[in-house]
Design a protein around this motif. Structure first.
Motif, mmCIF file in Angstrom:
data_model
loop_
_atom_site.group_PDB
_atom_site.id
_atom_site.type_symbol
_atom_site.label_atom_id
_atom_site.label_comp_id
_atom_site.label_asym_id
_atom_site.label_seq_id
_atom_site.Cartn_x
_atom_site.Cartn_y
_atom_site.Cartn_z
ATOM 1 N N GLU A 196 0.824 -1.209 0.000
ATOM 2 C CA GLU A 196 0.000 0.000 0.000
ATOM 3 C C GLU A 196 0.857 1.257 0.000
ATOM 4 N N ASP A 197 2.037 1.130 -0.596
ATOM 5 C CA ASP A 197 2.933 2.272 -0.719
ATOM 6 C C ASP A 197 3.584 2.222 -2.087
ATOM 7 N N GLU A 198 4.748 2.853 -2.223
ATOM 8 C CA GLU A 198 5.405 2.942 -3.526
ATOM 9 C C GLU A 198 5.879 1.590 -4.061
ATOM 10 N N ARG A 199 5.777 0.535 -3.288
ATOM 11 C CA ARG A 199 6.120 -0.809 -3.783
ATOM 12 C C ARG A 199 5.007 -1.424 -4.612
ATOM 13 N N HIS A 200 3.821 -0.850 -4.570
ATOM 14 C CA HIS A 200 2.691 -1.378 -5.324
ATOM 15 C C HIS A 200 3.024 -1.382 -6.815
ATOM 16 N N LEU A 201 2.617 -2.437 -7.532
ATOM 17 C CA LEU A 201 2.987 -2.597 -8.939
ATOM 18 C C LEU A 201 2.549 -1.405 -9.781
ATOM 19 N N VAL A 202 1.341 -0.924 -9.593
ATOM 20 C CA VAL A 202 0.876 0.209 -10.396
ATOM 21 C C VAL A 202 1.777 1.419 -10.177
ATOM 22 N N VAL A 203 2.142 1.687 -8.944
ATOM 23 C CA VAL A 203 2.993 2.845 -8.646
ATOM 24 C C VAL A 203 4.363 2.689 -9.296
ATOM 25 N N ARG A 204 4.926 1.498 -9.201
ATOM 26 C CA ARG A 204 6.243 1.275 -9.804
ATOM 27 C C ARG A 204 6.204 1.505 -11.317
ATOM 28 N N VAL A 205 5.123 1.059 -11.948
ATOM 29 C CA VAL A 205 5.004 1.277 -13.393
ATOM 30 C C VAL A 205 4.812 2.755 -13.694
ATOM 31 N N VAL A 206 4.030 3.463 -12.881
ATOM 32 C CA VAL A 206 3.875 4.906 -13.065
ATOM 33 C C VAL A 206 5.238 5.594 -13.020
ATOM 34 N N HIS A 207 6.035 5.278 -12.005
ATOM 35 C CA HIS A 207 7.346 5.913 -11.866
ATOM 36 C C HIS A 207 8.248 5.603 -13.059
ATOM 37 N N ASP A 208 8.293 4.335 -13.460
ATOM 38 C CA ASP A 208 9.159 3.955 -14.576
ATOM 39 C C ASP A 208 8.715 4.630 -15.873
ATOM 40 N N THR A 209 7.415 4.704 -16.068
ATOM 41 C CA THR A 209 6.899 5.299 -17.304
ATOM 42 C C THR A 209 7.131 6.806 -17.333
ATOM 43 N N LEU A 210 6.939 7.483 -16.200
ATOM 44 C CA LEU A 210 7.236 8.913 -16.147
ATOM 45 C C LEU A 210 8.698 9.184 -16.481
ATOM 46 N N ALA A 211 9.582 8.316 -15.996
ATOM 47 C CA ALA A 211 11.004 8.467 -16.335
ATOM 48 C C ALA A 211 11.222 8.317 -17.838
ATOM 49 N N GLU A 212 10.545 7.332 -18.447
ATOM 50 C CA GLU A 212 10.638 7.144 -19.896
ATOM 51 C C GLU A 212 10.137 8.376 -20.641
ATOM 52 N N LEU A 213 9.134 9.045 -20.061
ATOM 53 C CA LEU A 213 8.546 10.216 -20.708
ATOM 54 C C LEU A 213 9.299 11.507 -20.392
ATOM 55 N N GLY A 214 10.379 11.396 -19.613
ATOM 56 C CA GLY A 214 11.192 12.564 -19.337
ATOM 57 C C GLY A 214 10.872 13.283 -18.040
ATOM 58 N N PHE A 215 10.231 12.584 -17.097
ATOM 59 C CA PHE A 215 9.938 13.158 -15.791
ATOM 60 C C PHE A 215 10.712 12.354 -14.741
ATOM 61 N N PRO A 216 11.981 12.654 -14.523
ATOM 62 C CA PRO A 216 12.827 11.806 -13.673
ATOM 63 C C PRO A 216 12.462 11.832 -12.202
ATOM 64 N N ALA A 217 11.792 12.885 -11.722
ATOM 65 C CA ALA A 217 11.425 12.943 -10.309
ATOM 66 C C ALA A 217 9.932 12.692 -10.171
ATOM 67 N N PRO A 218 9.525 11.470 -9.843
ATOM 68 C CA PRO A 218 8.090 11.173 -9.765
ATOM 69 C C PRO A 218 7.440 11.918 -8.611
ATOM 70 N N PRO A 219 6.210 12.353 -8.781
ATOM 71 C CA PRO A 219 5.530 13.073 -7.705
ATOM 72 C C PRO A 219 5.050 12.127 -6.615
ATOM 73 N N ALA A 220 4.647 12.714 -5.495
ATOM 74 C CA ALA A 220 3.948 11.927 -4.479
ATOM 75 C C ALA A 220 2.556 11.625 -4.999
ATOM 76 N N LEU A 221 2.104 10.392 -4.804
ATOM 77 C CA LEU A 221 0.847 9.954 -5.382
ATOM 78 C C LEU A 221 -0.082 9.381 -4.322
ATOM 79 N N GLU A 222 -1.357 9.513 -4.598
ATOM 80 C CA GLU A 222 -2.386 8.836 -3.818
ATOM 81 C C GLU A 222 -3.208 8.012 -4.801
ATOM 82 N N LEU A 223 -3.309 6.706 -4.555
ATOM 83 C CA LEU A 223 -4.023 5.801 -5.455
ATOM 84 C C LEU A 223 -5.155 5.096 -4.725
ATOM 85 N N ARG A 224 -6.251 4.917 -5.447
ATOM 86 C CA ARG A 224 -7.335 4.063 -4.977
ATOM 87 C C ARG A 224 -7.578 3.015 -6.050
#
Length: 300
Positions: A58-86
């Motif tokens: 229920e934190d940044e280890r969640h698969l969806v969050v990890r993919v969000v971070h990796d994809t943002l890096a691919e898109l040129g956003f190296p510093a991922p924001p703090a996120l809240e997911l439901r």
């Protein structure tokens, strides 16, 4: 502040002999809502309702969050924001209905939404599919969840590719979902390094026939879903699943193991009653083909 809501369908893969090549999106969906919040960069708070509640991070280890971070890096956003997911999860976990693929596609779609782009746009979808398939290890499930409908997937040099083709209106999937879970890496470990040439030729013919059966002529589905490539080898992992496949097929109903199992996918004809074959311990779900694939709504 930007918020993104993504709905992603379940998927079935292989459809008999189309191992790692054929897939189909099903009308059972996970919905993930994400928003940027104040907090340390890269952190996340995740709430889960339904499948996986209490058992997934229920934190940044969640698969969806990890993919969000990796994809943002691919898109040129190296510093991922703090996120809240439901996460509102309806796809059973570890049952052969593409729950991990749906999570990966959800992460990709959320990242694109946060970046102000559309994951399904022509300039993004091919790369998104490849990134999803690299993480999943094969493209059939992720392609179905991303693109919707019936998909044919392949690998070309070092790139995963896929096309979506409309399934025939009479293709009406039914899933027999057991209570027990299965791990893809375990069931893949049961497969031999080599198969007889005759079995490989048989699989190629049936996989090709499956494209015709699913898109043009459902009367061919029983023959098209027959397999010699992987299902029998995996029987020790879920004997009840293979027994149900054989029972359905003995009654003239097209059936195959869904993905890595243990769910059974049936594609009955108009007058076939597949439900009466369900043994104890299997839930029976009517899951029409999902025609749309992943859909994203950006808010804020």
């Amino acid at each position: 502040m930007r918020a993104v809501r993504v709905e992603v369908p379940a998927s079935t893969a292989n459809l008999g002999s189309g191992f790692d090549a054929l897939g189909m999106a099903l009308s059972l969906h996970d919905t993930v809502s994400a928003r940027v919040v104040d907090g340390p960069a890269g952190s996340a708070a995740v709430s889960v309702v339904g499948e996986g509640a209490g058992s997934v991070p229920e934190d940044e280890r969640h698969l969806v969050v990890r993919v969000v971070h990796d994809t943002l890096a691919e898109l040129g956003f190296p510093a991922p924001p703090a996120l809240e997911l439901r996460c509102e999860n309806n796809i059973p976990h570890s049952r052969g209905l593409g729950s991990s693929a749906a999570a990966i596609v959800a992460g990709l779609a959320i990242a694109h939404g946060l970046a102000g782009t559309d994951v399904r746009a022509a300039e993004h979808v091919e790369r998104a599919l490849h990134l999803a398939a690299v993480r999943e290890g094969h493209a059939d499930n992720v392609a179905a969840s991303l693109l919707g409908d019936f998909v044919v997937a392949w690998r070309e040099a070092d790139r995963f590719r896929a096309v979506s083709v409309p399934a025939h209106p009479e293709v009406s999937p039914i899933a027999f979902v057991p209570q027990g879970e299965s791990a893809t890496h375990v069931t893949r470990g049961l497969l031999p390094e080599e198969v007889p040439h005759a079995d490989a030729a048989f699989a190629a013919g049936r996989a090709a026939l499956a494209v015709q059966a699913i898109t043009r002529d459902p009367s061919l589905l029983l023959a098209a879903t027959e397999d010699r490539l992987h299902q029998d080898y995996r029987e020790p992992a879920w004997p009840g699943t293979v027994a149900l496949v054989r029972e359905l097929r003995s009654r003239g109903i097209a059936a195959a193991v869904s993905g890595a199992g243990p769910t059974v996918l049936a594609l009955p004809g108009k007058n076939a009653n597949a439900r009466e074959c369900a043994p104890a311990g299997f839930a029976v779900l009517d899951l029409p083909v999902d025609r749309e694939g992943a859909r994203t709504r950006v808010e804020g």
